[in-house]
Design a protein around this motif. Structure first.
Motif, mmCIF file in Angstrom:
data_model
loop_
_atom_site.group_PDB
_atom_site.id
_atom_site.type_symbol
_atom_site.label_atom_id
_atom_site.label_comp_id
_atom_site.label_asym_id
_atom_site.label_seq_id
_atom_site.Cartn_x
_atom_site.Cartn_y
_atom_site.Cartn_z
ATOM 1 N N GLY A 152 46.934 21.527 39.864
ATOM 2 C CA GLY A 152 47.775 21.755 41.034
ATOM 3 C C GLY A 152 48.065 23.220 41.275
ATOM 4 N N ASP A 153 49.302 23.512 41.689
ATOM 5 C CA ASP A 153 49.696 24.888 41.995
ATOM 6 C C ASP A 153 49.891 25.672 40.694
ATOM 7 N N GLN A 154 49.327 26.873 40.664
ATOM 8 C CA GLN A 154 49.413 27.690 39.452
ATOM 9 C C GLN A 154 49.155 29.141 39.803
ATOM 10 N N SER A 155 49.683 30.042 38.960
ATOM 11 C CA SER A 155 49.410 31.463 39.130
ATOM 12 C C SER A 155 48.060 31.781 38.495
ATOM 13 N N LEU A 156 47.555 32.992 38.727
ATOM 14 C CA LEU A 156 46.303 33.388 38.095
ATOM 15 C C LEU A 156 46.450 33.355 36.577
ATOM 16 N N THR A 157 47.572 33.850 36.069
ATOM 17 C CA THR A 157 47.811 33.830 34.615
ATOM 18 C C THR A 157 47.750 32.398 34.095
ATOM 19 N N GLU A 158 48.391 31.483 34.806
ATOM 20 C CA GLU A 158 48.374 30.077 34.384
ATOM 21 C C GLU A 158 46.984 29.476 34.499
ATOM 22 N N ALA A 159 46.215 29.933 35.503
ATOM 23 C CA ALA A 159 44.844 29.429 35.662
ATOM 24 C C ALA A 159 43.982 29.823 34.478
ATOM 25 N N VAL A 160 44.193 31.042 33.972
ATOM 26 C CA VAL A 160 43.455 31.463 32.769
ATOM 27 C C VAL A 160 43.915 30.646 31.567
ATOM 28 N N GLN A 161 45.217 30.427 31.464
ATOM 29 C CA GLN A 161 45.748 29.599 30.379
ATOM 30 C C GLN A 161 45.152 28.195 30.431
ATOM 31 N N ASN A 162 45.073 27.642 31.657
ATOM 32 C CA ASN A 162 44.575 26.282 31.845
ATOM 33 C C ASN A 162 43.052 26.206 31.869
ATOM 34 N N SER A 163 42.388 27.372 31.999
ATOM 35 C CA SER A 163 40.928 27.440 32.098
ATOM 36 C C SER A 163 40.423 26.553 33.237
ATOM 37 N N CYS A 164 41.029 26.728 34.406
ATOM 38 C CA CYS A 164 40.764 25.875 35.565
ATOM 39 C C CYS A 164 39.580 26.424 36.383
ATOM 40 N N ASN A 165 38.443 25.759 36.345
ATOM 41 C CA ASN A 165 37.215 26.240 36.992
ATOM 42 C C ASN A 165 37.367 26.567 38.481
ATOM 43 N N PRO A 166 37.973 25.694 39.295
ATOM 44 C CA PRO A 166 38.030 25.975 40.733
ATOM 45 C C PRO A 166 38.676 27.319 41.076
ATOM 46 N N VAL A 167 39.646 27.767 40.302
ATOM 47 C CA VAL A 167 40.314 29.036 40.596
ATOM 48 C C VAL A 167 39.325 30.193 40.459
ATOM 49 N N PHE A 168 38.460 30.139 39.471
ATOM 50 C CA PHE A 168 37.519 31.237 39.260
ATOM 51 C C PHE A 168 36.402 31.219 40.300
ATOM 52 N N VAL A 169 36.098 30.035 40.794
ATOM 53 C CA VAL A 169 35.166 29.938 41.918
ATOM 54 C C VAL A 169 35.769 30.630 43.140
ATOM 55 N N MET A 170 37.065 30.402 43.373
ATOM 56 C CA MET A 170 37.759 31.047 44.503
ATOM 57 C C MET A 170 37.745 32.568 44.360
ATOM 58 N N LEU A 171 37.973 33.050 43.134
ATOM 59 C CA LEU A 171 37.980 34.501 42.910
ATOM 60 C C LEU A 171 36.607 35.104 43.202
ATOM 61 N N ALA A 172 35.558 34.455 42.709
ATOM 62 C CA ALA A 172 34.207 34.973 42.907
ATOM 63 C C ALA A 172 33.838 34.979 44.388
ATOM 64 N N GLU A 173 34.279 33.965 45.128
ATOM 65 C CA GLU A 173 34.004 33.925 46.569
ATOM 66 C C GLU A 173 34.676 35.098 47.279
ATOM 67 N N LYS A 174 35.826 35.509 46.764
ATOM 68 C CA LYS A 174 36.552 36.609 47.396
ATOM 69 C C LYS A 174 35.852 37.945 47.188
ATOM 70 N N PHE A 175 35.402 38.239 45.976
ATOM 71 C CA PHE A 175 34.804 39.579 45.772
ATOM 72 C C PHE A 175 33.288 39.596 45.982
ATOM 73 N N GLY A 176 32.625 38.460 45.977
ATOM 74 C CA GLY A 176 31.232 38.386 46.397
ATOM 75 C C GLY A 176 30.199 38.750 45.347
ATOM 76 N N VAL A 177 28.932 38.454 45.703
ATOM 77 C CA VAL A 177 27.816 38.624 44.772
ATOM 78 C C VAL A 177 27.593 40.093 44.402
#
Length: 729
Positions: A355-380
């Motif tokens: 669900g809702d989480q900060s970036l720090t919490e996403a790293v703690q949770n190792s949540c894949n979708p959040v890192f997909v979102m980050l990569a889409e933002k900064f690009g190939v």
């Protein structure tokens, strides 16, 4: 006088012409031999008269960073023979075969050669060498030779490597630094006659060998020991195919330890430590054996790649923070899945979304979708620029042979799906060395250091010939981003999935990783690579530790449960060894740290009274005075405490043992001599003075001998002779 006949004259003329031609031919032949072919015959004569015995150079020693010998050259004897000097080949072959346990027929063939030298046997022990000398075989002699020896067996085998029978490096440091280690051989040249006797007035020349340089590693033998022990245990507990670990000095790039199990013993590099593999090897043909050996010697930490899984999310997070597309507090929502170009990518906990989480919490949770979102933002393009900056597009150039580079898509072929999977450590393969170097850069204020495993080269006099300095390659991220990343990594251990690496008193940061294993180009069901990377102390990192458990088949396949405890074990022991003091929180102190107690005064009290006071102060005690065992407990309780250690007023942790020295009954007519062995001078002096006995000492340290012996009955005032010895003796 009659005149010679015409026929006689013809015969004389013929003989004269023939003799003249013969003499002239001999003169020409002699001139040809002396002038034209003289040099060739001279060389051949020298070769026949010269005995040229090779003197091998002593290979350099390999040390750890503190001067501990990890690889040495031991002097042994080698048996040589010169077939031309052997008169009776059969007897010589029979004698040597019996002494050296060799095949007599094969040896006979070697000794029947008409030229050169034959090495009969190499590296024989002193007993056999003595027997060869006593046999006094003509044309056979012993020469000193050096055999490579690894005192600790399979310890650090992938680092050290091993050598061939000719003392040439075949793997590891032995191969990479072979030209420095091997030195230059010498020769012993002397002229002999056909019987092998040295010629009179001949010149004997001895060219001493030039020994190799010594190599000093960055490896710390103690930390390597901690690492090897932890890896060995992890291999067994997790029933894994292989376990690998690296310990790196974050600030310098020095490799302090590197281990992979199973490994091999460089003293016997062709004999597997696995008994089943050793038996299978016996049935293999030469080609299969070579393949097995090279596979056994291959260093998987630098020669093999693997998909890093979630540990790679630290790279993605660092890029996002550095590029300001996110902050540690930025909020993200994960429904458990994310759609990328028509493909659904799941979180490991898709069945119960974060669900809702900060970036720090996403790293703690190792949540894949959040890192997909980050990569889409900064690009190939940005992603690949940082992959290059972190060193993933090239080898680390560590000073070990055969380093492999990463395996990744060509940038032009990366689409949305490929970028998404790479963001959380799949669809990209890296070496363990590349990953720990990059994560160390994140922890080291963004400074990427050149990893190295050799500190310096020194000669036999201890003089440094070449020193390998610390090298900063580039700054990849800012100090601010590095600080934020360290806080995020610490939160993973203190609050997230990395709690297995928590060490009381130390701020540990880390990240777990669990990736499905690729076999034959496809993801294999049920096969995983579990990993954990940790740094400590997180506020000022000294060490980075990466542990990879390949195909765990035990109680879990998660990196948090398989690799995390191994990182904790290595870090905890290494930090204490390096004298990095723990800094406990108030809560940790309350649970773990024992309070200091001020030792109370109990002298001149009875043992019974003193024990009560000490118990109230949460201290233990031990009575040191010897008593007659027939007297019973009551008399011991009534004994007077005349001295104690530590002294009153000293601060000690609770439950510490206080030594109480009691007074002996002065009215006794005899005294039983106590057992003083293992006690210090101070303890002995107190004990004997309390018993009314006198002391005569020799030596220092702890008691090794005493006279009279323990339990002897003597009169008060008797002199007890005590011999002390240090522990080393």
């Amino acid at each position: 006088m009659s005149q010679p006949s015409i026929s006689s004259k013809k015969r004389l003329l013929f003989i004269f012409v023939v003799s003249t031609l013969a003499i002239f031919s001999l003169i020409i032949r002699l001139g040809w031999i002396q002038i034209v072919e003289g040099e060739w015959y001279k060389e051949k004569a020298n070769a026949q008269q010269t005995r040229d015995i090779p003197i091998p150079a002593k290979r350099g020693i390999i040390y750890d960073r503190n001067g501990k010998e990890l690889a040495i050259s031991a002097s042994n004897s080698t048996v040589w023979a010169k077939p031309k000097e052997i008169k009776n080949v059969e007897e010589t072959a029979e004698s040597l075969a019996e002494i050296l346990d060799l095949d007599e027929e094969e040896l006979k063939k070697d000794l029947q050669k008409s030229y050169g030298l034959v090495r009969v046997a190499r590296w024989i022990d002193d007993d056999l060498a003595s027997k060869v000398r006593q046999a006094n075989l003509k044309g056979v002699w012993l020469a000193e030779d050096n055999k490579r020896h690894y005192p600790f067996g399979n310890f650090a085998s992938f680092i050290l490597g091993h050598t061939s029978d000719d003392n040439e490096g075949l793997a590891g440091i032995e191969l990479e630094y072979n030209k420095y280690l091997k030195g230059y051989p010498g020769r012993w040249i002397k002229n002999t006659d056909g019987a092998g006797r040295q010629l009179a007035f001949s010149t004997e020349r001895y060219h001493p060998p030039e020994n190799g340089l010594n190599v000093v590693l960055t490896i710390d033998e103690v930390i390597q020991h901690f690492t090897e022990k932890a890896v060995e245990n992890a291999l067994e507990i997790n029933d894994a195919t292989r376990v690998k670990a690296i310990v790196m000095d974050v600030k310098t790039g020095d490799i302090l330890a590197m281990s992979a199990k199973p490994d091999y013993d460089p003293n016997n590099p062709r004999t597997p430590l696995d008994e089943e593999l050793a038996k299978a090897l016996e049935e293999m043909d030469n080609e299969e054996k070579l393949k097995t050996w090279f596979g056994m010697w291959r260093n998987p930490i630098i020669n093999d790649t693997y998909e890093p899984g979630s540990t790679f999310k630290l790279i993605t997070t660092a890029i996002a923070l550095e590029e300001a597309v996110s902050t540690p507090e930025s909020r993200y929502y994960s429904s458990g899945t994310i759609n990328v170009a028509g493909r659904t990518i799941k979180c490991w906990r898709h069945y119960n979304p974060h669900g809702d989480q900060s970036l720090t919490e996403a790293v703690q949770n190792s949540c894949n979708p959040v890192f997909v979102m980050l990569a889409e933002k900064f690009g190939v393009g940005t992603f690949y620029n940082y992959l290059d900056a972190f060193g993933f597009t090239s080898i680390t150039d560590i000073d070990l042979p055969g380093e492999t580079g990463s395996i990744m898509y060509n940038e032009s072929l990366v689409g949305p799906v490929e970028l998404a999977t790479m963001s959380f450590g799949q669809s990209i393969s890296v070496t363990p060395m590349q990953l720990i170097t990059a994560i160390s850069a994140i922890a080291n204020d963004g400074n990427l250091m050149q990893p190295k495993i050799v500190k310096e080269l020194v000669d036999n006099d201890g003089k440094v010939v070449q020193r390998f300095e610390n090298t900063m390659i580039r700054q990849v991220i800012s100090k601010k981003t590095s600080e934020e990343m360290r806080e995020i990594m610490e939160s993973v251990v203190s609050e997230g999935s990395g709690k297995a690496a928590y060490i009381p008193g130390y701020r540990v940061g880390g990240k777990t990783g669990t990736a499905q294993k690729v076999k034959d180009g496809v993801y294999a069901q049920g096969l995983y690579v579990a990993s954990f990377i940790g740094i400590a102390p997180a506020d000022d990192p000294e060490l980075a530790v990466l542990v990879i458990v390949d195909e765990p088949k035990g109680f879990s396949t998660f990196g948090s449960l398989t690799a995390g405890p191994v990182v904790k074990e290595i870090l905890e022991e290494s930090l204490r060894y390096l004298d990095i003091k723990p800094k406990y929180t108030a809560e940790e102190e309350e649970k773990l740290v024992k309070a200091d107690i001020v030792v109370p005064e109990v002298r001149q009290m009875t043992v019974k009274e003193a024990s009560k006071v000490l118990n109230e102060s949460k201290l233990l005690y031990n009575v040191e005075t010897e008593h007659d065992h027939d007297h019973g407990d009551h008399e011991e309780d009534d004994a007077i405490v005349v001295d104690m250690f530590p002294k009153p007023g000293a601060s000690v942790p609770e439950n510490s043992i206080i030594l109480l020295y009691t007074k002996h009954d002065e009215n006794a007519s005899t005294v039983k001599v106590p057992d003083l062995k293992g006690k210090t001078i101070r303890e002995v002096n107190n004990i004997l003075s309390n018993l009314g006995l006198r002391l005569k000492i020799s030596g220092s340290g702890l008691v090794a001998k005493q006279q009279p012996e323990a339990d002897s009955v003597v009169e008060p005032g008797t002199v007890i002779s005590v011999e002390f010895m240090t522990n080393s003796q």
